[in-house]
Scaffold this motif. Structure first.
Motif, PDB file in Angstrom:
ATOM      1  N   SER A 136       0.722  -1.302   0.009  1.00  0.00           N
ATOM      2  CA  SER A 136       0.188   0.223   0.113  1.00  0.00           C
ATOM      3  C   SER A 136       0.917   1.084   0.107  1.00  0.00           C
ATOM      4  O   SER A 136       0.591   2.458  -0.849  1.00  0.00           O
ATOM      5  N   LEU A 137       1.887   1.142   0.843  1.00  0.00           N
ATOM      6  CA  LEU A 137       2.689   2.292   0.854  1.00  0.00           C
ATOM      7  C   LEU A 137       3.615   2.559  -0.490  1.00  0.00           C
ATOM      8  O   LEU A 137       3.574   3.738  -1.092  1.00  0.00           O
ATOM      9  N   ARG A 138       3.885   1.669  -1.026  1.00  0.00           N
ATOM     10  CA  ARG A 138       4.589   1.881  -2.557  1.00  0.00           C
ATOM     11  C   ARG A 138       3.622   2.267  -3.721  1.00  0.00           C
ATOM     12  O   ARG A 138       3.925   2.996  -4.464  1.00  0.00           O
ATOM     13  N   ARG A 139       2.208   1.895  -3.389  1.00  0.00           N
ATOM     14  CA  ARG A 139       1.214   2.378  -4.279  1.00  0.00           C
ATOM     15  C   ARG A 139       1.270   4.034  -4.021  1.00  0.00           C
ATOM     16  O   ARG A 139       0.953   4.760  -4.992  1.00  0.00           O
ATOM     17  N   TRP A 140       1.058   4.329  -2.823  1.00  0.00           N
ATOM     18  CA  TRP A 140       1.223   5.850  -2.584  1.00  0.00           C
ATOM     19  C   TRP A 140       2.234   6.388  -3.029  1.00  0.00           C
ATOM     20  O   TRP A 140       1.947   7.623  -3.914  1.00  0.00           O
ATOM     21  N   TYR A 141       3.399   6.056  -2.960  1.00  0.00           N
ATOM     22  CA  TYR A 141       4.727   6.630  -3.778  1.00  0.00           C
ATOM     23  C   TYR A 141       4.685   6.567  -5.269  1.00  0.00           C
ATOM     24  O   TYR A 141       4.852   7.892  -5.847  1.00  0.00           O
ATOM     25  N   ASP A 142       3.886   5.847  -5.723  1.00  0.00           N
ATOM     26  CA  ASP A 142       3.814   5.579  -7.100  1.00  0.00           C
ATOM     27  C   ASP A 142       2.785   6.365  -7.714  1.00  0.00           C
ATOM     28  O   ASP A 142       2.460   6.463  -8.962  1.00  0.00           O
ATOM     29  N   THR A 143       1.864   7.128  -6.862  1.00  0.00           N
ATOM     30  CA  THR A 143       0.838   8.002  -7.275  1.00  0.00           C
ATOM     31  C   THR A 143       1.016   9.501  -6.835  1.00  0.00           C
ATOM     32  O   THR A 143       1.431  10.097  -7.467  1.00  0.00           O
ATOM     33  N   TYR A 144       0.569   9.483  -5.236  1.00  0.00           N
ATOM     34  CA  TYR A 144       0.807  10.702  -4.984  1.00  0.00           C
ATOM     35  C   TYR A 144       1.960  11.102  -4.960  1.00  0.00           C
ATOM     36  O   TYR A 144       2.390  12.442  -5.040  1.00  0.00           O
ATOM     37  N   GLY A 145       3.091  10.421  -4.559  1.00  0.00           N
ATOM     38  CA  GLY A 145       4.530  11.005  -4.322  1.00  0.00           C
ATOM     39  C   GLY A 145       5.145  11.264  -5.425  1.00  0.00           C
ATOM     40  O   GLY A 145       5.672  12.247  -5.765  1.00  0.00           O
ATOM     41  N   LYS A 146       4.769  10.422  -6.569  1.00  0.00           N
ATOM     42  CA  LYS A 146       5.613  10.517  -7.743  1.00  0.00           C
ATOM     43  C   LYS A 146       5.196  11.621  -8.528  1.00  0.00           C
ATOM     44  O   LYS A 146       5.980  12.343  -9.179  1.00  0.00           O
ATOM     45  N   ASN A 147       3.814  12.162  -8.243  1.00  0.00           N
ATOM     46  CA  ASN A 147       3.502  13.209  -9.020  1.00  0.00           C
ATOM     47  C   ASN A 147       3.533  14.749  -8.139  1.00  0.00           C
ATOM     48  O   ASN A 147       2.859  15.625  -8.710  1.00  0.00           O
ATOM     49  N   ALA A 148       4.129  14.633  -7.191  1.00  0.00           N
ATOM     50  CA  ALA A 148       4.194  15.916  -6.459  1.00  0.00           C
ATOM     51  C   ALA A 148       5.364  16.853  -6.743  1.00  0.00           C
ATOM     52  O   ALA A 148       6.365  16.359  -6.284  1.00  0.00           O
ATOM     53  N   TRP A 149       4.919  17.794  -7.701  1.00  0.00           N
ATOM     54  CA  TRP A 149       6.350  18.034  -8.544  1.00  0.00           C
ATOM     55  C   TRP A 149       7.561  19.011  -7.484  1.00  0.00           C
ATOM     56  O   TRP A 149       8.441  18.385  -8.053  1.00  0.00           O
ATOM     57  N   MET A 151       7.744  18.248  -4.396  1.00  0.00           N
ATOM     58  CA  MET A 151       8.160  17.569  -3.093  1.00  0.00           C
ATOM     59  C   MET A 151       9.129  16.312  -3.678  1.00  0.00           C
ATOM     60  O   MET A 151       8.745  15.226  -3.506  1.00  0.00           O
ATOM     61  N   GLU A 152      10.333  16.688  -4.088  1.00  0.00           N
ATOM     62  CA  GLU A 152      11.132  15.698  -4.526  1.00  0.00           C
ATOM     63  C   GLU A 152      11.493  14.600  -3.480  1.00  0.00           C
ATOM     64  O   GLU A 152      11.684  13.480  -4.016  1.00  0.00           O
ATOM     65  N   GLU A 153      11.453  14.867  -2.292  1.00  0.00           N
ATOM     66  CA  GLU A 153      11.695  13.792  -1.293  1.00  0.00           C
ATOM     67  C   GLU A 153      10.957  12.705  -1.335  1.00  0.00           C
ATOM     68  O   GLU A 153      11.035  11.711  -0.561  1.00  0.00           O
ATOM     69  N   PHE A 154       9.528  13.139  -1.828  1.00  0.00           N
ATOM     70  CA  PHE A 154       8.467  12.085  -1.957  1.00  0.00           C
ATOM     71  C   PHE A 154       8.511  11.373  -3.299  1.00  0.00           C
ATOM     72  O   PHE A 154       7.376  10.572  -3.310  1.00  0.00           O
ATOM     73  N   GLN A 155       9.072  11.595  -4.199  1.00  0.00           N
ATOM     74  CA  GLN A 155       8.939  11.106  -5.579  1.00  0.00           C
ATOM     75  C   GLN A 155       9.347   9.849  -5.570  1.00  0.00           C
ATOM     76  O   GLN A 155       9.125   9.244  -6.852  1.00  0.00           O
ATOM     77  N   HIS A 156      10.230   9.465  -4.925  1.00  0.00           N
ATOM     78  CA  HIS A 156      11.135   8.061  -4.843  1.00  0.00           C
ATOM     79  C   HIS A 156      10.915   7.268  -3.564  1.00  0.00           C
ATOM     80  O   HIS A 156      11.201   7.942  -2.371  1.00  0.00           O
ATOM     81  N   TYR A 157      10.568   6.172  -3.571  1.00  0.00           N
ATOM     82  CA  TYR A 157      10.425   5.315  -2.282  1.00  0.00           C
ATOM     83  C   TYR A 157      11.807   4.697  -1.977  1.00  0.00           C
ATOM     84  O   TYR A 157      12.265   3.686  -2.822  1.00  0.00           O
ATOM     85  N   TYR A 158      12.519   5.009  -1.066  1.00  0.00           N
ATOM     86  CA  TYR A 158      13.737   4.563  -0.948  1.00  0.00           C
ATOM     87  C   TYR A 158      13.844   3.217  -0.018  1.00  0.00           C
ATOM     88  O   TYR A 158      14.687   2.320   0.076  1.00  0.00           O
ATOM     89  N   GLY A 159      12.700   3.059   0.906  1.00  0.00           N
ATOM     90  CA  GLY A 159      12.774   1.905   1.583  1.00  0.00           C
ATOM     91  C   GLY A 159      13.645   2.057   2.986  1.00  0.00           C
ATOM     92  O   GLY A 159      13.884   1.102   3.410  1.00  0.00           O
TER      93      GLY A 159
END
Length: 542
Positions: A136-149, A151-159
């Motif tokens: 579920s967390l990865r899906r959030w990063y791949d949608t909301y996080g990835k498209n937050a222009w 907010m670059e710290e949220f555009q990639h899931y480091y784990g």
């Protein structure tokens, strides 16, 4: 990283003692009963309705159909980044200290369990926890996080875990407080993991990366991964030093003295030579030179970081009595004075450019083009016009005030300046402050301003009457975001997005709306509870 959660310097024994003493008179008996009732009702709402598994986000619509941290959260997510779950845990302990009502302690326990369930195996924390699990967390990063222009710290899931924005530090300090409260064994293991995380992640030279365990990703936007650089941005080092000092004093762990000293010495090692005797947001581990991070954070000296580091050096001198920590402060002040903007370029009291180019001493200003994360880009140049508004290109730096403080400290003997230092005092002789959320901090969730008013009768009466029937203070949700509608288009949308907080409809970055709806604000709850604790307990105002 727009959150404002600043603590000004490291706490001395004298400051900790001051926090425990009364300043305001206690409320009259009838007023006391109303204050207690208001606190209980507000807390019952947050625990019973606003929390997810004991954790919290920053704000929400009244029906919780949309919830936000720094970005919009899924229904199963909680926020670690302040003012999130750790801040709420601190507030519950503060309320417990003021009232001795076990319900607040139980709320703190629930918040702590939510944090422990989301603690990274390494011992730290990410910005967020998804109670529904990793997928579920990865899906959030791949949608909301990835498209937050922006907010670059949220555009990639480091784990991995992060020190950014004091999330790991605040959660760690909260676990320490909770363990010391009743010495319950449940908290010792996760607290030990948090301590070990700070030790494991520290470089031999004393600095800390932004994220750990270190990432081996190629980086974003064609740049090297910046998260392994020595990080001063958002007070990463200062917060870790504070946590280690708290642990040294209260747990008696002498092994922490060397990491503390190395961390303080890293500030000295990273200060650049004159005439540019300042610091950057982050520094290369090998060369110790300022390095670039996000695409709107160029390789540059940072005036506000330099000012913050000077403040830390003052704190280190107070902690140690060692003059080496202030020996080169005059050089840093001279450099800051040399890059002050001419009066015609100063903006609203902002006296300095944020970024200064190494070698040339020329200002660097941040701009952007495009309309979303796919077609947009950030760039820097020497033009002070039309700079981005979500990351200030201008800063207010009080060089004269810092010079006055330097002169004052330099005139004192090392013994006088370090009197009461928790580093030099006998272990166990300096306890933690009674209150954490009543310290000199600003707790803003972008909706609440976070500035706590004094506990004057008219203010307290307004809070009592302003709590609605459900048990929350209705707050205009000024910070909202576009809902996720899919990835951005490679085509630039019509409109002007150079100086806006948000791009086109695909951009999930938060922005300030002119038409806020009323909702629930964690920051407003924390702020208002602090006022009521002041009124109830006579605690000092910040």
């Amino acid at each position: 990283m727009s959150i404002q959660f600043s603590r000004r310097g490291l706490m001395t024994a004298a400051a900790a003692a001051a926090l425990a003493g009364p300043v305001f008179a206690q409320t009259a008996p009838a007023g006391r009963a109303s204050v207690l009732d208001t606190m209980r009702r507000a807390t019952r709402f947050m625990v019973d309705e606003a929390s997810v598994g004991g954790g919290y986000v920053w704000s929400a619509l009244p029906d919780f159909s949309r919830r936000w941290g720094e970005l919009e959260a899924s229904p199963t997510m909680i926020w670690v980044q302040p003012p999130g779950t750790g801040t709420m845990g601190h507030l519950f302990l503060d309320a417990y200290h003021a009232t001795r009502d076990e319900a607040y302690y139980a709320a703190a326990v629930s918040a702590a369990r939510a944090l422990v369930r989301g603690q990274h195996p390494s011992g730290g924390w990410n910005y967020v926890i998804d109670t529904a699990g990793e997928d579920s967390l990865r899906r959030w990063y791949d949608t909301y996080g990835k498209n937050a222009w922006r907010m670059e710290e949220f555009q990639h899931y480091y784990g991995n875990a992060t020190f950014d924005d004091a999330g790991t530090s605040e959660a760690s300090q909260f676990l320490l407080r909770l363990y010391l409260e009743k010495r319950e064994r449940e908290w010792r293991a996760p607290l030990n993991k948090a301590i070990q995380f700070v030790l494991d992640s520290q470089y031999p030279n004393g600095g800390w990366p932004q994220r750990y365990p270190l990432s081996h990703d190629a980086g974003l936007h064609g740049r090297p991964d910046y998260t392994g650089y020595i990080t001063f941005n958002d007070d990463v080092a200062g917060e870790n030093i504070k946590f280690l000092i708290f642990c040294y004093q209260t747990l008696g762990e002498r092994r922490l003295l060397d990491p503390i000293r190395r961390a303080m010495d890293c500030f000295l090692a990273c200060q650049q030579p004159a005439p540019q005797a300042g610091w950057g947001l982050q520094h290369n581990v090998e060369t110790l030179k300022p390095s670039a991070a996000r695409t709107y954070e160029p390789e540059a000296y940072a005036t506000h970081t330099t000012a913050a580091n000077i403040g830390q050096l003052f704190s280190f001198y107070r902690l140690t009595g060692d003059r080496k920590y202030i020996a080169r402060v005059p050089e840093a002040l001279d450099w800051l004075e040399s890059v002050r903007l001419p009066q015609r370029l100063q903006r609203d009291g902002r006296t300095h450019p944020t970024f200064i180019q190494p070698g040339t001493n020329k200002p660097l200003y941040v701009h952007r083009r495009g309309s979303n994360v796919v077609n947009g880009a950030y760039y820097v140049d020497g033009n002070p016009e039309d700079t981005v508004i979500h990351y200030g290109s201008f800063r207010s730096v009080n060089v004269a005030g810092m010079r006055t403080e330097y002169d004052r400290l330099a005139a004192m003997t090392p013994e006088a300046v370090s009197e009461g230092s928790p580093l030099l005092a006998r272990q166990g002789s300096v306890g933690l402050p009674k209150y954490f959320t009543l310290q000199d901090i600003s707790v803003s969730d972008m909706t609440s301003d976070g500035n706590r008013p004094p506990a004057e009768p008219v203010v307290v009466a307004g809070l009592i009457s302003g709590l609605n029937a459900r048990g929350y203070w209705p707050t205009p949700l000024r910070a909202i975001s576009n809902p996720y509608i899919g990835d951005g288009s490679p085509e630039v949308a019509p409109g002007e997005y150079r100086i806006t907080r948000v791009g086109d409809a695909s951009d999930t970055s938060p922005y300030i709306t002119d038409f806020p709806v009323m909702g629930v604000s964690t920051g407003e709850y924390i702020k208002n509870m602090g006022v009521l604790i002041q009124a109830l307990e006579g605690a000092p105002a910040a």
